[in-house]
Design an enzyme around this catalytic site. Sequence first.
Site, PDB file in Angstrom:
ATOM      1  N   HIS A 175     -12.635 -11.319  -8.529  1.00 14.44           N
ATOM      2  CA  HIS A 175     -11.298 -11.727  -8.090  1.00 14.44           C
ATOM      3  C   HIS A 175     -11.413 -12.791  -7.007  1.00 14.44           C
ATOM      4  O   HIS A 175     -12.375 -12.810  -6.237  1.00 14.44           O
ATOM      5  CB  HIS A 175     -10.509 -10.525  -7.561  1.00 14.44           C
ATOM      6  CG  HIS A 175     -11.248  -9.715  -6.524  1.00 14.44           C
ATOM      7  ND1 HIS A 175     -12.226  -8.808  -6.867  1.00 14.44           N
ATOM      8  CD2 HIS A 175     -11.169  -9.701  -5.173  1.00 14.44           C
ATOM      9  CE1 HIS A 175     -12.709  -8.258  -5.761  1.00 14.44           C
ATOM     10  NE2 HIS A 175     -12.097  -8.778  -4.724  1.00 14.44           N
ATOM     11  N   ASN A 180     -15.453 -12.866  -2.842  1.00 15.46           N
ATOM     12  CA  ASN A 180     -16.527 -12.089  -2.217  1.00 15.46           C
ATOM     13  C   ASN A 180     -17.484 -11.566  -3.283  1.00 15.46           C
ATOM     14  O   ASN A 180     -17.039 -11.056  -4.310  1.00 15.46           O
ATOM     15  CB  ASN A 180     -15.939 -10.908  -1.441  1.00 15.46           C
ATOM     16  CG  ASN A 180     -15.058 -11.350  -0.289  1.00 15.46           C
ATOM     17  OD1 ASN A 180     -15.356 -12.329   0.390  1.00 15.46           O
ATOM     18  ND2 ASN A 180     -13.956 -10.646  -0.077  1.00 15.46           N
ATOM     19  N   ASP A 191      -2.008  -8.494  -3.167  1.00 14.62           N
ATOM     20  CA  ASP A 191      -2.963  -7.520  -2.648  1.00 14.62           C
ATOM     21  C   ASP A 191      -2.185  -6.386  -1.972  1.00 14.62           C
ATOM     22  O   ASP A 191      -1.192  -6.603  -1.283  1.00 14.62           O
ATOM     23  CB  ASP A 191      -3.906  -8.195  -1.639  1.00 14.62           C
ATOM     24  CG  ASP A 191      -5.152  -7.356  -1.351  1.00 14.62           C
ATOM     25  OD1 ASP A 191      -6.254  -7.811  -1.695  1.00 14.62           O
ATOM     26  OD2 ASP A 191      -5.010  -6.252  -0.786  1.00 14.62           O
ATOM     27  N   ILE A 192      -2.655  -5.151  -2.171  1.00 11.97           N
ATOM     28  CA  ILE A 192      -1.978  -3.981  -1.610  1.00 11.97           C
ATOM     29  C   ILE A 192      -2.105  -3.958  -0.085  1.00 11.97           C
ATOM     30  O   ILE A 192      -1.265  -3.378   0.606  1.00 11.97           O
ATOM     31  CB  ILE A 192      -2.565  -2.697  -2.254  1.00 11.97           C
ATOM     32  CG1 ILE A 192      -1.542  -1.566  -2.235  1.00 11.97           C
ATOM     33  CG2 ILE A 192      -3.876  -2.269  -1.608  1.00 11.97           C
ATOM     34  CD1 ILE A 192      -1.930  -0.413  -3.163  1.00 11.97           C
ATOM     35  N   GLY A 201     -18.652  -8.148   1.513  1.00 13.73           N
ATOM     36  CA  GLY A 201     -17.543  -7.195   1.615  1.00 13.73           C
ATOM     37  C   GLY A 201     -16.809  -6.942   0.315  1.00 13.73           C
ATOM     38  O   GLY A 201     -15.638  -6.542   0.332  1.00 13.73           O
ATOM     39  N   GLN A 202     -17.481  -7.167  -0.825  1.00  9.08           N
ATOM     40  CA  GLN A 202     -16.815  -6.887  -2.100  1.00  9.08           C
ATOM     41  C   GLN A 202     -16.627  -5.382  -2.267  1.00  9.08           C
ATOM     42  O   GLN A 202     -17.582  -4.609  -2.159  1.00  9.08           O
ATOM     43  CB  GLN A 202     -17.636  -7.445  -3.277  1.00  9.08           C
ATOM     44  CG  GLN A 202     -16.934  -7.247  -4.622  1.00  9.08           C
ATOM     45  CD  GLN A 202     -17.678  -7.894  -5.789  1.00  9.08           C
ATOM     46  OE1 GLN A 202     -18.779  -8.430  -5.642  1.00  9.08           O
ATOM     47  NE2 GLN A 202     -17.057  -7.841  -6.964  1.00  9.08           N
ATOM     48  N   HIS A 226      -9.226 -14.198  -3.711  1.00 12.37           N
ATOM     49  CA  HIS A 226      -8.105 -13.971  -2.804  1.00 12.37           C
ATOM     50  C   HIS A 226      -7.458 -15.320  -2.522  1.00 12.37           C
ATOM     51  O   HIS A 226      -8.147 -16.249  -2.090  1.00 12.37           O
ATOM     52  CB  HIS A 226      -8.589 -13.404  -1.462  1.00 12.37           C
ATOM     53  CG  HIS A 226      -9.284 -12.079  -1.547  1.00 12.37           C
ATOM     54  ND1 HIS A 226      -8.697 -10.910  -1.119  1.00 12.37           N
ATOM     55  CD2 HIS A 226     -10.521 -11.730  -1.986  1.00 12.37           C
ATOM     56  CE1 HIS A 226      -9.559  -9.902  -1.289  1.00 12.37           C
ATOM     57  NE2 HIS A 226     -10.670 -10.367  -1.806  1.00 12.37           N
TER      58      HIS A 226
HETATM   59  P1  5GP Z   1     -12.777  -7.334  -2.077  1.00 14.27           P
HETATM   60  O1  5GP Z   1     -13.078  -6.730  -0.749  1.00 14.27           O
HETATM   61  O2  5GP Z   1     -13.445  -6.598  -3.226  1.00 14.27           O
HETATM   62  O3  5GP Z   1     -13.001  -8.820  -2.125  1.00 14.27           O
HETATM   63  O4  5GP Z   1     -11.213  -7.181  -2.254  1.00 14.27           O
HETATM   64  C1  5GP Z   1     -10.611  -6.163  -2.961  1.00 14.27           C
HETATM   65  C2  5GP Z   1      -9.141  -6.239  -2.647  1.00 14.27           C
HETATM   66  O5  5GP Z   1      -8.424  -5.446  -3.584  1.00 14.27           O
HETATM   67  C3  5GP Z   1      -8.788  -5.712  -1.264  1.00 14.27           C
HETATM   68  O6  5GP Z   1      -8.186  -6.751  -0.501  1.00 14.27           O
HETATM   69  C4  5GP Z   1      -7.837  -4.557  -1.535  1.00 14.27           C
HETATM   70  O7  5GP Z   1      -6.778  -4.485  -0.607  1.00 14.27           O
HETATM   71  C5  5GP Z   1      -7.334  -4.858  -2.937  1.00 14.27           C
HETATM   72  N1  5GP Z   1      -6.969  -3.693  -3.714  1.00 14.27           N
HETATM   73  C6  5GP Z   1      -7.738  -2.571  -3.895  1.00 14.27           C
HETATM   74  N2  5GP Z   1      -7.089  -1.691  -4.676  1.00 14.27           N
HETATM   75  C7  5GP Z   1      -5.895  -2.265  -4.999  1.00 14.27           C
HETATM   76  C8  5GP Z   1      -4.782  -1.829  -5.789  1.00 14.27           C
HETATM   77  O8  5GP Z   1      -4.768  -0.754  -6.374  1.00 14.27           O
HETATM   78  N3  5GP Z   1      -3.740  -2.680  -5.891  1.00 14.27           N
HETATM   79  C9  5GP Z   1      -3.717  -3.902  -5.277  1.00 14.27           C
HETATM   80  N4  5GP Z   1      -2.630  -4.666  -5.441  1.00 14.27           N
HETATM   81  N5  5GP Z   1      -4.752  -4.339  -4.524  1.00 14.27           N
HETATM   82  C10 5GP Z   1      -5.823  -3.526  -4.386  1.00 14.27           C
END
Ligand code: 5GP
Length: 128
Positions: free
Chosen positions: A114, A101, A45-46, A107-108, A116
């Site tokens: 995906h 999520n 994750d970034i 919080g998606q 985590h």
């Molecule tokens: P969500 O909140 O949808 O469950 O999680 C999305 C996740 O994707 C976040 O933790 C966010 O940091 C990660 N993310 C978003 N854009 C990128 C990206 O371009 N590269 C990477 N490696 N992670 C990303």
Amino acid sequence: INLVIIQLILSRVVSMKECVFCKIINKEIPADIVYENSRILAFRDINQVAPVHILLIPKKHIETFLDVKDEDINLLGEIQYTAGKIAKEMGLEKGFRLVGNCNKDAGQLVFHIHYHLLAGREMGWPPG
Ligand code: 5GP
Ligand code: ZN
């Protein structure tokens, strides 16, 4: 052909073209890849919220856990199995958390399914 079907296909193509995770799958934007096969991808994750924070995704563009079909059951099972394999390889037997999520209240932010994989510290419960 039915116009509604054409619109459905078009909106799907557009959402995949704009999907950040599809771009990572297609190597259009870089990512720190941890595991890859023909069906799934795992990358860091970034924005790391734990010492280990890896995202596991299907290469198939599925927007949320509400959009999963019968035909996707094996795929999701393989992702969870792979999370365990990665955890073993990284020596995370002490514990890890696998989080998915779904939609706004959870919080998606990225609408491509995906999980985590979080590890390397103790996790609170209940989650925030
Ligand atoms: P969500 O909140 O949808 O469950 O999680 C999305 C996740 O994707 C976040 O933790 C966010 O940091 C990660 N993310 C978003 N854009 C990128 C990206 O371009 N590269 C990477 N490696 N992670 C990303
Ligand atoms: Zn996608």
